[in-house]
Enzyme design. Structure first.
Site: not given
Ligand code: GLU
Length: 422
Positions: A112
């Site tokens: 993240k």
């Molecule tokens: N931000 C989204 C999540 O929390 C998508 C993450 C992604 O597609 O890599 O799942």
């Protein structure tokens, strides 16, 4: 064991993630050392960087990129822009990404990223410069084979396009697979925009079946009306649910006869908020979650369902569109009230699943139709939902603990197969 843990709404997101992990692990036969490994994030990068503002001044910003695990593949996870972003939160979100990818069985580890900023206070040019500089600062980590970012809170396809372009300029050729959630014109996937809302919709349908409740005219409350909330509302509305209330950071609106999500979205795009929508009453935040409904979809930030909200909630079913929206103290109350909760790592996994499809398409330079995407997404969700339900039943645990157990088992077993280096 559970009773010994002091549950409070004041726990940090990472403390919450660890508590959820420990609860899953205590019911499993796992290697102690591997458990210790899974409790920690593999690497954490903090960057501070300057951005030239439109008035000629230079402002300093702080950003993060955290990799929780690389055991099952390259790391995957979104980037958020929010004034409250901090390392503890990004760690938790990275760990949840590991479990999310594992529970739906896409070959990624969890990551993240985030920047401490209120993007609404930046001009478009400033936002672009901030994005390009942040992408450059974290370029020691990201890449199509190492770490693939995506949109999250307050980031969108345009921001992904800038990240893709920045990375491509550095290496000297176009690398669409470095990021997902891009616009379709530059290698994005059909169906990525609606994907997270689609998995929320799917889990709502399956959970209502399980509870023996009709979907038609089921009253739904949607807390948060960004990408996830607005798509979940639209798809549930199309399935015959009554979207009786939606909210955003300024407050909520309520109409017991149901709202048209598309019209509410148009109003929000015009005025900046769902408030003062002509065919509904404004409702303050404190009252929103306690409104009468069958289904509640939290689709905003972490920790929005605390003790106070949990006590008021009337829903029979909660489907977590957001990451980490429920505190452990609230979870306990929801369990006592026999409210069925489909946890974040399952309910909002559609986003990362279609991100995976986007990445595969970029690498193959071969693109699928939206129908094909939806068929494949449905297939992965079918399997994951059934597996989590099955585990919950067999182990006598909540869907959250069951989903974490399924995920942790995959990461644990993969670790043993790879072995400990050197
Ligand atoms: N931000 C989204 C999540 O929390 C998508 C993450 C992604 O597609 O890599 O799942």
């Amino acid at each position: 064991m559970e009773a010994q843990v002091k549950l409070s709404d004041g726990m940090s997101p990472y403390e919450v993630a660890l508590l959820q992990f420990d609860r899953a692990v205590e019911r499993m036969q796992l290697r102690k050392g591997v458990v210790k490994m899974m409790r920690q994030c593999k690497r954490e990068l903090t960057v501070t960087f300057p951005v030239l503002m439109d008035d000629g001044e230079v402002e300093m910003f702080t950003g993060y990129r955290v990799h929780h695990s690389t055991v099952r593949g390259p790391t995957k996870g979104g980037i958020r822009y929010h004034p409250d972003v901090n390392l503890d939160e990004i760690r938790a979100l990275a760990m949840w990404m590991t479990w999310k990818c594992a529970v739906v069985n896409v070959p990624y580890g969890g990551a993240k990223g985030g920047v401490v900023v209120d993007p609404k206070k930046l001009s478009r040019r400033e936002l672009e410069r901030l994005t390009r500089r942040y992408a450059t600062e974290i370029s020691i980590l990201i890449g199509p084979d190492s770490d693939i970012p995506a949109p999250d809170v307050n980031t969108d396809p345009q921001i992904m396009a800038w990240i893709m372009d920045t990375y491509s300029m550095h290496v000297g050729y176009s690398v669409p697979a470095v990021v997902t959630g891009k616009p379709e014109l530059i290698g994005g996937s059909a169906g990525r925009g609606s994907a997270t809302g689609r998995s929320v919709h799917y889990c709502t349908v399956r959970a209502m079946e399980h509870l023996g409740l009709p979907l038609r005219r089921a009253r739904v409350l949607i807390q948060g009306f960004g990408n996830v909330g607005s798509w979940a509302a639209t798809l549930l509305h199309e399935s015959g649910c009554l979207i009786v209330g939606v909210s955003d950071s300024r407050g909520g609106i309520y109409n017991p006869n149901g709202l048209d999500p598309k019209a509410v979205l148009a109003h929000k795009q015009r005025t900046g908020s769902v408030l003062d929508y002509p065919e509904a009453d404004n409702v303050p935040h404190e009252e929103f979650m306690g409104l009468p409904c069958e289904v509640l979809v939290p689709a905003a930030l972490e920790m929005s369902i605390r003790t106070q909200e949990a006590q008021k909630i009337q829903a029979r079913l909660i489907v977590e569109g957001a990451n980490g929206p429920t505190t452990p103290a609230a979870d306990e109350i929801l369990a006592q009230k026999e409210i069925f909760v489909v946890p974040d790592i399952l309910a909002n996994s559609g986003g990362v699943v279609v991100s995976y499809f986007e990445w595969v398409q970029d690498i193959q330079r071969l693109f699928w139709t939206e129908t094909e995407i939806e068929r494949r997404l449905q297939g992965l969700l079918d399997r994951a939902f059934a597996e989590v339900m099955d585990t919950a039943r067999k182990e006598g645990v909540s869907m959250r603990t069951a989903a974490t157990m399924v995920a942790v088992k995959r990461v644990h077993d993969a670790t043993l197969l790879r072995g400990i280096y050197p």
